[in-house]
Each structure stands twice: as C-alpha cells, then as structure tokens.
Design a protein around this motif. Structure first.
Motif, PDB file in Angstrom:
ATOM      1  N   LEU A  90       0.839  -1.205   0.000  1.00 60.91           N
ATOM      2  CA  LEU A  90       0.000   0.000   0.000  1.00 60.91           C
ATOM      3  C   LEU A  90       0.871   1.251   0.000  1.00 60.91           C
ATOM      4  O   LEU A  90       0.590   2.230  -0.690  1.00 60.91           O
ATOM      5  CB  LEU A  90      -0.903   0.012   1.237  1.00 60.91           C
ATOM      6  N   LEU A  91       1.953   1.203   0.786  1.00 63.45           N
ATOM      7  CA  LEU A  91       2.857   2.336   0.880  1.00 63.45           C
ATOM      8  C   LEU A  91       3.450   2.642  -0.492  1.00 63.45           C
ATOM      9  O   LEU A  91       3.480   3.803  -0.929  1.00 63.45           O
ATOM     10  CB  LEU A  91       3.967   1.999   1.878  1.00 63.45           C
ATOM     11  N   VAL A  92       3.898   1.594  -1.177  1.00 59.37           N
ATOM     12  CA  VAL A  92       4.466   1.783  -2.520  1.00 59.37           C
ATOM     13  C   VAL A  92       3.421   2.414  -3.426  1.00 59.37           C
ATOM     14  O   VAL A  92       3.710   3.345  -4.179  1.00 59.37           O
ATOM     15  CB  VAL A  92       4.944   0.433  -3.098  1.00 59.37           C
ATOM     16  N   SER A  93       2.167   1.927  -3.318  1.00 58.98           N
ATOM     17  CA  SER A  93       1.131   2.435  -4.215  1.00 58.98           C
ATOM     18  C   SER A  93       0.848   3.908  -3.960  1.00 58.98           C
ATOM     19  O   SER A  93       0.378   4.627  -4.833  1.00 58.98           O
ATOM     20  CB  SER A  93      -0.146   1.625  -4.059  1.00 58.98           C
ATOM     21  N   SER A  94       1.152   4.376  -2.744  1.00 60.79           N
ATOM     22  CA  SER A  94       0.886   5.782  -2.473  1.00 60.79           C
ATOM     23  C   SER A  94       1.959   6.679  -3.091  1.00 60.79           C
ATOM     24  O   SER A  94       1.783   7.878  -3.210  1.00 60.79           O
ATOM     25  CB  SER A  94       0.794   6.024  -0.962  1.00 60.79           C
ATOM     26  N   PHE A  95       3.087   6.085  -3.473  1.00 54.63           N
ATOM     27  CA  PHE A  95       4.147   6.876  -4.111  1.00 54.63           C
ATOM     28  C   PHE A  95       4.090   6.804  -5.629  1.00 54.63           C
ATOM     29  O   PHE A  95       4.429   7.754  -6.309  1.00 54.63           O
ATOM     30  CB  PHE A  95       5.528   6.369  -3.677  1.00 54.63           C
ATOM     31  N   ALA A  96       3.710   5.632  -6.154  1.00 53.85           N
ATOM     32  CA  ALA A  96       3.858   5.401  -7.588  1.00 53.85           C
ATOM     33  C   ALA A  96       2.612   5.830  -8.345  1.00 53.85           C
ATOM     34  O   ALA A  96       1.495   5.707  -7.851  1.00 53.85           O
ATOM     35  CB  ALA A  96       4.132   3.921  -7.836  1.00 53.85           C
ATOM     36  N   ASP A  97       2.831   6.347  -9.567  1.00 55.73           N
ATOM     37  CA  ASP A  97       1.700   6.743 -10.395  1.00 55.73           C
ATOM     38  C   ASP A  97       1.427   5.746 -11.503  1.00 55.73           C
ATOM     39  O   ASP A  97       0.339   5.717 -12.060  1.00 55.73           O
ATOM     40  CB  ASP A  97       1.964   8.117 -11.023  1.00 55.73           C
ATOM     41  N   THR A  98       2.463   4.971 -11.877  1.00 55.60           N
ATOM     42  CA  THR A  98       2.238   3.993 -12.942  1.00 55.60           C
ATOM     43  C   THR A  98       2.635   2.611 -12.437  1.00 55.60           C
ATOM     44  O   THR A  98       3.400   2.470 -11.491  1.00 55.60           O
ATOM     45  CB  THR A  98       3.096   4.307 -14.183  1.00 55.60           C
ATOM     46  N   GLN A  99       2.104   1.598 -13.127  1.00 52.02           N
ATOM     47  CA  GLN A  99       2.389   0.231 -12.710  1.00 52.02           C
ATOM     48  C   GLN A  99       3.864  -0.115 -12.877  1.00 52.02           C
ATOM     49  O   GLN A  99       4.440  -0.815 -12.050  1.00 52.02           O
ATOM     50  CB  GLN A  99       1.543  -0.746 -13.528  1.00 52.02           C
ATOM     51  N   ALA A 100       4.471   0.411 -13.972  1.00 51.24           N
ATOM     52  CA  ALA A 100       5.884   0.115 -14.201  1.00 51.24           C
ATOM     53  C   ALA A 100       6.713   0.635 -13.036  1.00 51.24           C
ATOM     54  O   ALA A 100       7.602  -0.027 -12.514  1.00 51.24           O
ATOM     55  CB  ALA A 100       6.351   0.735 -15.512  1.00 51.24           C
ATOM     56  N   MET A 101       6.358   1.846 -12.625  1.00 51.22           N
ATOM     57  CA  MET A 101       7.051   2.475 -11.503  1.00 51.22           C
ATOM     58  C   MET A 101       6.834   1.675 -10.219  1.00 51.22           C
ATOM     59  O   MET A 101       7.772   1.391  -9.478  1.00 51.22           O
ATOM     60  CB  MET A 101       6.467   3.881 -11.368  1.00 51.22           C
ATOM     61  N   ALA A 102       5.566   1.309  -9.973  1.00 52.56           N
ATOM     62  CA  ALA A 102       5.255   0.563  -8.754  1.00 52.56           C
ATOM     63  C   ALA A 102       6.042  -0.732  -8.713  1.00 52.56           C
ATOM     64  O   ALA A 102       6.595  -1.116  -7.678  1.00 52.56           O
ATOM     65  CB  ALA A 102       3.755   0.272  -8.692  1.00 52.56           C
ATOM     66  N   PHE A 103       6.126  -1.382  -9.865  1.00 52.77           N
ATOM     67  CA  PHE A 103       6.829  -2.653  -9.881  1.00 52.77           C
ATOM     68  C   PHE A 103       8.315  -2.466  -9.592  1.00 52.77           C
ATOM     69  O   PHE A 103       8.910  -3.188  -8.802  1.00 52.77           O
ATOM     70  CB  PHE A 103       6.652  -3.353 -11.229  1.00 52.77           C
ATOM     71  N   GLN A 104       8.894  -1.451 -10.261  1.00 53.90           N
ATOM     72  CA  GLN A 104      10.334  -1.202 -10.057  1.00 53.90           C
ATOM     73  C   GLN A 104      10.625  -0.911  -8.592  1.00 53.90           C
ATOM     74  O   GLN A 104      11.561  -1.441  -8.012  1.00 53.90           O
ATOM     75  CB  GLN A 104      10.776   0.003 -10.901  1.00 53.90           C
ATOM     76  N   VAL A 105       9.789  -0.037  -8.003  1.00 50.15           N
ATOM     77  CA  VAL A 105      10.022   0.337  -6.610  1.00 50.15           C
ATOM     78  C   VAL A 105       9.850  -0.887  -5.703  1.00 50.15           C
ATOM     79  O   VAL A 105      10.668  -1.154  -4.821  1.00 50.15           O
ATOM     80  CB  VAL A 105       9.064   1.471  -6.188  1.00 50.15           C
ATOM     81  N   ALA A 106       8.788  -1.654  -5.949  1.00 53.17           N
ATOM     82  CA  ALA A 106       8.537  -2.830  -5.116  1.00 53.17           C
ATOM     83  C   ALA A 106       9.687  -3.814  -5.234  1.00 53.17           C
ATOM     84  O   ALA A 106      10.127  -4.410  -4.251  1.00 53.17           O
ATOM     85  CB  ALA A 106       7.229  -3.498  -5.529  1.00 53.17           C
ATOM     86  N   MET A 107      10.219  -3.941  -6.437  1.00 56.23           N
ATOM     87  CA  MET A 107      11.283  -4.911  -6.616  1.00 56.23           C
ATOM     88  C   MET A 107      12.534  -4.490  -5.862  1.00 56.23           C
ATOM     89  O   MET A 107      13.156  -5.292  -5.170  1.00 56.23           O
ATOM     90  CB  MET A 107      11.597  -5.080  -8.094  1.00 56.23           C
TER      91      MET A 107
END
Lengths: 392, 375
Positions: B278-295
């Motif tokens: 959830l925290l990651v999703s609050s920072f990221a605007d796109t799925q590609a970004m969310a995935f990179q950050v999560a990884m």
C-alpha cells in the motif's frame, strides 16, 4: 526514417513525462549493483561456536584455540555439558558446537585415540557444509601432527636401535618420507574475490530489466490505453513502430552499461581487462535477444501486470539461475545443462567474464557472439511477425 | 467500518483477479516453479570440474596422483597436455577450469624423501567454484601425503588414528540445500504476491481513474483499504500452502514445529508486506514504476539481505546493519526454526516482536498517506 525518429522521440517524451521513471531506471541498477557487490558473498567466516570442554587440559585448550584462532570460528560461549547446547543451536546463537570429551588430553599423551565431536546446525546447509569442512581441516591437521610426531619418535627409536646394532630385522635404515606440496596459481582473480564474479553479472540482469521487461510493459500499456490502435491506423509502417518503440530502451540500456562498468571499477575494483568497444558491440547483440523476448511477451499478454510478471518470473528468474550466470552449470542435472544452451544469458555471461576478467578478444568470444546473433535475430523476427499480426 | 462494504470491495477485487487467470496462475504457479528450480538445478556443491593434466614425469607415482584426482569424482579429466601446450588458451576458452601440472622428477623427489611440488592452475573468474576446487585439491594432496606417511615402516608401530573425529549435523543431517531454501523461498514469494500485487492493484485503479470513482462513493478509506488487502492476504496464504505442500511432496521437507505458530508468524509478516505494498502504491503513479520500486525495496532485499542465500555475517558491517530493517531476515529465522528445528515462536520472541513492530509501523504510515490523499 523521419517517421521513425518521431516514434523514438515520442517514446522518449513519454518516458520523461513519467518523471519518476528515469531515476528509477538509474537507481534500480545501482541498487542491484550494490546488493550483488556487497551482499552476495558465499564466503563463510566468523561462524559462532559454542564450546563444551569437558576435559580442561592443556591439549583440549590447544584444540579449542585452534578453532577460535582459525578466523573461521568465534567463540560465542561455553557450556559444561553436552546436553546444554541445544538452546544455542535452536535460537541461532551458535551454529556449531565443539565438544571435547573427558579423557582427550590423556588419550593424546598416551598415543591412544582421542574423541572430538562437532555438532553443526544443518538448517543453513551451505554454511554448515563449509563450517564442517573448516572443522575437519583443523581436526585432521591436529591428527596429522600427532601422527607425524609419533612416527618421528618411532623412527628415531628404530634408528637408535639400528645404530646400536641390536636389531637387524628392521630392514633398511630410517629415511624421511617424501611429501607433495601443492602450489596453487589462480588466474584472472588471484585473491578469489567473489565480488569479481558477481558484479559483472549485474550487467546481464539490469539489461534484462531495462531492455526486456520495460519495453514489453510500454507496448502493453499502449494496448491497454488503446493508443496502439490509433497508431496502427497511421501511415507508420509496423517496423518503424517497433524500432521506434525499442530504440529508447537500447539507449538507456547502454547508459546503464557504462554506469555499471564505471562503478564496477571505481567502487568494487573489478578490472575491465578487455576492450570496452568489444563489450559494447557484444552487449548490443545481447540486447537483440532481450528486446526480442520483451516484444514477444507483449504479444502474448494483455495487461501490464501480466507483462511484468511474465518477464520477471517466467523469463528473467529462470534465465538468471539456469544460465550459469550465478550457479555453475556443471552441477545441474543433464537436462538443465542441455537446456541452458538455448538461453542467451549463458553466452552473454561468457562474454562478460571474458571481457572483464580474462581480457578476451573476439578471437575467443566469436562462438558466443554468433550464438547471441543467431538466437537474437530469430527471436526478434518471430516477435515482430507476431506483433504485426496482432496489429492487423 | 462496515464489514459488508469491506466484503463488497474484496469481492470486486477477487472477481477482477479471476478475470485475469494468467496473472493468478502465475502468482500461484511461480512458487512451485522456483521451488523446483532451487531444488533440482541450484546446487552449491561443485563436481565434475574439468581438469586438464600436464604430466611431465609420466611415472607410476604421478599417474597415481592423477588417478586420485579423477577417482575422487570431483574432477573429470578432459585433456592430457604436452609440455608445450598453451595453458592460457585452455582456461580462456573454458576447456578446463583447472590444470594440474606435475613436473619432471616428481617420482624421483618422493623416492628420495624430498618435497615434490605440483602446480594447480585455476580459472579464478568464477571465484566461488575456484575456492571450492582449491579446497578439494588440498584435501586430495593431504590424503596422498598421509598415505605416504602410513606406508613408512615406523607407522606400523604407532596409533594410526590419533583422533576420532565425529561430526554431527542436526535438523538437516543430509545437508540438503532444499531444506533451508524452502523457508527463504516462502519469505521471498510472499513479498512477491503481497507487496507487488497489492501495489499494482491500487496503482492500476489510479491509472484507469477508477480510484477517483471509488473515492466519491460512501466508502470510508479504511473499508476500501481493508477490502483491497484481504483478497491478497488470501492469495498469499494459498501460495504459502502450495509451497509447503510442494516442498513436502517433491523434496520431503516437512514442518516439524506447530502449524499454529507457523500461521501466526506468516500472518504478521504478511500484514507488514501488504502494508508495504500500500505504501508503494501511495508513491507510484504507474504500474511500471510501482513494480520497479517494489522490486528494489522488497524483493531484492528479501533475496540478498535476508540470509536466504547469502550469509549475513559475511557482509560488510554497514550492510549488516541494513539487514536489520529487512523483515524477511526475521521471518527467515523464525521459519527455519519452526519448519526445520521444530521450535515454537517462544524461542524467537525478539524476531516476532520486530515483525509486529514493522507491520504496525508500515500499515500505520501507509494508512496515513492513503487517507490524507482521501483515497
């Protein structure tokens, strides 16, 4: 050509608009580099050890000191009896227990067999194997020393007897025993630093991320939003569209490559002994493969999540693990070994290690270059065909 | 918070997930695939090392030494080299990983009771393998020396085994890597299913604008968040069960400790992971970004900084300090204890306390960020 340039520019603009994406593409590789450079280390040392010395003689203390002074073990604590070591191992406060039974010193002094027990926590099998290896080396060193001392003593006694002419049954007089000495020479990485092995491997992984996963997601994103439909009705030819979408990622990939080469040298001291030009050329051949696979993925899936998961877990992870990039291929079952010939990362791994550590030129690396070119063009052609079909 | 509304959101989320069978199959299939890969293909012991031999002595003694290398099963002899062979070419083309060079006069030196030197050239490009190979070679040479000692006349009159060495291995007596990889794999897979899929599911709605639509309904943020998180909690627990069953069927790894403790530990770890998603999703605007950050922030640490494969004690101090912030580190300790050592949570109070702390902190921050934005 002009049309192509526009697609490339559009893709770059899109990447730039997504402001957080560019830093991520630089930070991601950096973190991977640091993780593999600093954390990936299979060397095992400083194993916490609990000591149970029931004997408490000079000989038992000497043995314990050999363990703690070896640099492989450190004394985490001591217990009086064997049955009290279990909590140490269960809670992980110690990984190994050295148990010296009562009577050890007396046995050593009397030339009888002395008992030494080592208990290892096997849950971390790798560390346990290595730790037991160290332990057995130390114990057998002590044993060899005792044996040698005994034989020397006995030889001298026999010699003394022979000298006094009291015995003729002993045969030829004593002589020293010949010994073999191993002189190891390690080429390419004389200090055997595992970092030199792992750091160049980051190149192969980062390029997979940047030139396989990201373009596949970018294409699928346009599918999702519906803009791919719009582009497909423009006079743009499909090869222009494909090339235009992929070129920006090649550029970013090359930037990442230079970044990694520079950091590998500056931060981790990994030498680049071969030519940077050759590395760049062979990297481009490798990128043919990753782009082809990325495009192929984008034709098989419908959502970005699918694209990402497919490239990460069906392609990236198995390719990294099964290509010999990290785990040696010789240890795998035959079937996996044969399969690894189909994985482009296998050849690129040879390239990376050859150019970085061995200073190899194209004279040595041409078979790998050919394989990368062959697999790369095949996959890219296949993917382009499928992509074109999916546009129609 | 109304349970009915939470349930409605969770139902919507599940329906959405079931419409994407490919992703669901991957979420549930990837654990087994990784387990099979780790179990069958990944192996840290080194065997079948390609060995080239340059025996310039060509005596019975030198052939004995070579035979002891080959018979050890660690080495496969791939070439017999002449005196003028180009050794560098062999290693550079990876024909051989190691070259054993026995000089002329080897047998003569041994016979005369002198020290005979043999050279072992290793391809150090793969440092790990080279280190292991060097260890094998030293052991083989040591054994050869011991045999020569014992062959001397005086040896008959002394105790041939001054020390009886008894190694014992607890918890995993056959030292199989799968045993210790299974717990680590659970920690890693949960990061994948929980962090990545939660983050993506929220960001996807952001991208499509449907999050806006949900915002204007009468749903409270807490209901929305709980509804979003619950299905992935279920999927992650299912993935855990799949790993444990597969590990048992394929590799005979069984859970020795209490299942309840295992479940509780997994639940706490999962809540932390979902919160992080959830925290990651609050920072990221796109799925590609969310995935990179999560990884980068969750999956890589779960592999590299958790003690899953690489021992933490071998890392530089700064990195070791960093590992204290990686929840997978604690989870691995607990899971290894419960699965392999048959221990309960009571032995790992400190680790459990940290996981609880992590879960509440991350959930709290994520909740605050998402509600502030009036999600």
């Amino acid at each position: 050509m002009y049309a192509l340039l526009h697609v490339v520019l559009k893709e770059f603009f899109q990447l730039r608009q997504d402001k957080k994406m560019i830093p991520v593409m630089i930070v991601g590789p950096l973190v991977q580099l640091l993780a593999l450079g600093y954390a990936a280390n299979m060397d095992v040392n400083d194993i916490p050890m609990v000591l149970v010395d029931e004997d408490r003689t000079a000989a038992s203390r000497d043995l314990a000191n050999r363990f703690s002074g070896s640099g492989y073990f450190h004394l985490a604590g001591a217990e009086d009896t064997v049955d009290r070591i279990e909590p140490w191992l269960v809670e992980g406060r110690a990984q190994i227990a050295l148990v010296i039974r009562r009577g050890y010193g007396a046995a050593v002094a009397g030339g009888r067999t002395a008992k030494v027990q080592v208990v290892a926590d096997g849950t971390d099998a790798n560390s346990a194997v290595v730790g037991l290896g160290y332990a057995s080396r130390i114990v057998s060193g002590v044993g060899a020393g005792l044996l040698r001392a005994g034989i020397d003593r006995e030889s001298h006694r026999l010699a003394a007897l022979a000298g006094q002419g009291q015995s003729t049954v002993v045969g030829p007089g004593p002589r020293s025993v010949g010994q073999v000495e191993l002189v190891p020479r390690v080429w390419y990485n004389p200090d055997l630093r595992s970092r030199w092995f792992y750091v160049p491997a980051v190149l192969a992984m980062v390029l997979m991320l940047v030139t396989m996963m990201l373009p596949s997601m970018a294409v699928v994103r346009e599918k999702e939003i519906g803009t791919l439909e719009q582009i497909s009705v423009t006079p743009l030819q499909s090869w222009q569209l494909i090339l235009g979408k992929l070129v920006p990622y090649v550029v970013i990939g090359l930037v990442d490559m230079l970044l990694i080469v520079a950091l590998a040298r500056a931060v981790f001291g990994v030498p680049l002994r071969g030519s940077l030009l050759l590395l760049t050329f062979l990297t481009l051949l490798y990128v043919l493969n990753t782009l082809g696979l990325g495009l192929l993925v984008s034709t098989m899936v419908n959502t970005q999540q699918q694209a990402m998961m497919f490239s990460a877990f069906v392609l990236m992870v198995p390719m990294i693990y099964l290509s010999g990039l990290i785990f040696p291929i010789e240890n795998m079952p035959q079937l996996f070994q044969i399969g690894s010939y189909g994985i482009p990362v296998r050849y690129y791994g040879n390239v990376i290690r050859g150019v970085f550590l061995k200073g190899s030129g194209i004279g040595v690396l041409w078979p790998d270059a050919l394989a990368l070119l062959g697999i790369g063009t095949t996959v890219l052609a296949l993917a382009s065909m499928r992509f074109r079909k999916s546009l129609d | 918070m109304s349970l009915r509304k939470v349930w409605a959101i969770a139902g919507k989320e599940l329906r959405q997930a079931s419409r994407d069978p490919l992703s669901l199959a991957m979420l549930l299939g990837v654990p087994t695939m990784m387990l099979v890969m780790y179990g069958y293909a990944i192996n840290f012991d080194v065997r079948h090392v390609r060995l080239a031999v340059r025996d310039l002595d060509k005596s019975a003694a030198s052939r004995d030494l070579v035979a002891s290398f080959v018979n050890s099963t660690y080495f496969d002899q791939v070439a017999d080299l002449a005196a003028n062979a180009d050794l560098e070419r062999l290693t550079e083309r990876r024909v051989a990983r190691a070259i054993l060079a026995i000089p002329e006069g080897y047998a003569r030196d041994l016979e005369a009771g002198r020290v005979a030197k043999v050279q072992l050239i290793l391809d150090g490009a793969d440092a790990n393998t080279a280190t292991t190979v060097l260890g094998y070679a030293s052991a083989l040479i040591g054994a050869a020396n011991a045999r020569m000692f014992l062959a001397s006349p005086a040896a008959e009159r002394v105790n041939r085994s001054p020390i009886d060495y008894q190694p014992r291995v607890w918890y995993n007596p056959e030292l199989r890597s799968t045993q210790f990889l299974v717990p680590g794999l659970v920690g890693f897979i949960l990061m994948l299913t929980a962090v990545v899929s939660t983050a993506l599911s929220v960001v996807r709605e952001k991208e499509r604008g449907t999050l806006e639509q949900l915002r204007v309904t009468s749903l409270r943020p807490s209901e929305l968040i709980a509804g979003k998180v619950l299905p992935y909690l279920g999927i992650s627990l299912t993935a855990t069960a799949i790993i444990l069953v597969a590990a048992r069927l394929l590799f005979g790894v069984s859970v020795r400790g209490p299942y309840l403790d295992l479940f509780v530990a997994t639940l706490i770890y999962l809540i932390g992971a979902l919160g992080f998603g959830l925290l990651v999703s609050s920072f990221a605007d796109t799925q590609a970004m969310a995935f990179q950050v999560a990884m980068v922030t969750s999956m890589l640490p779960a592999i590299f900084l958790s003690g899953f494969i690489f021992p933490i004690r071998s890392m530089p101090l700064a990195v070791q300090v960093l590992t204290y912030a990686v929840p997978a580190r604690y989870f691995n300790v607990i899971l290894r204890g419960v699965i392999l050592k048959g221990a309960g949570l009571a032995s790992y109070g400190r680790d459990v306390a940290f996981l609880v702390l992590y879960a509440t902190a991350v959930m709290g921050v994520a909740y605050a960020r998402l509600t502030r934005k009036e999600v």
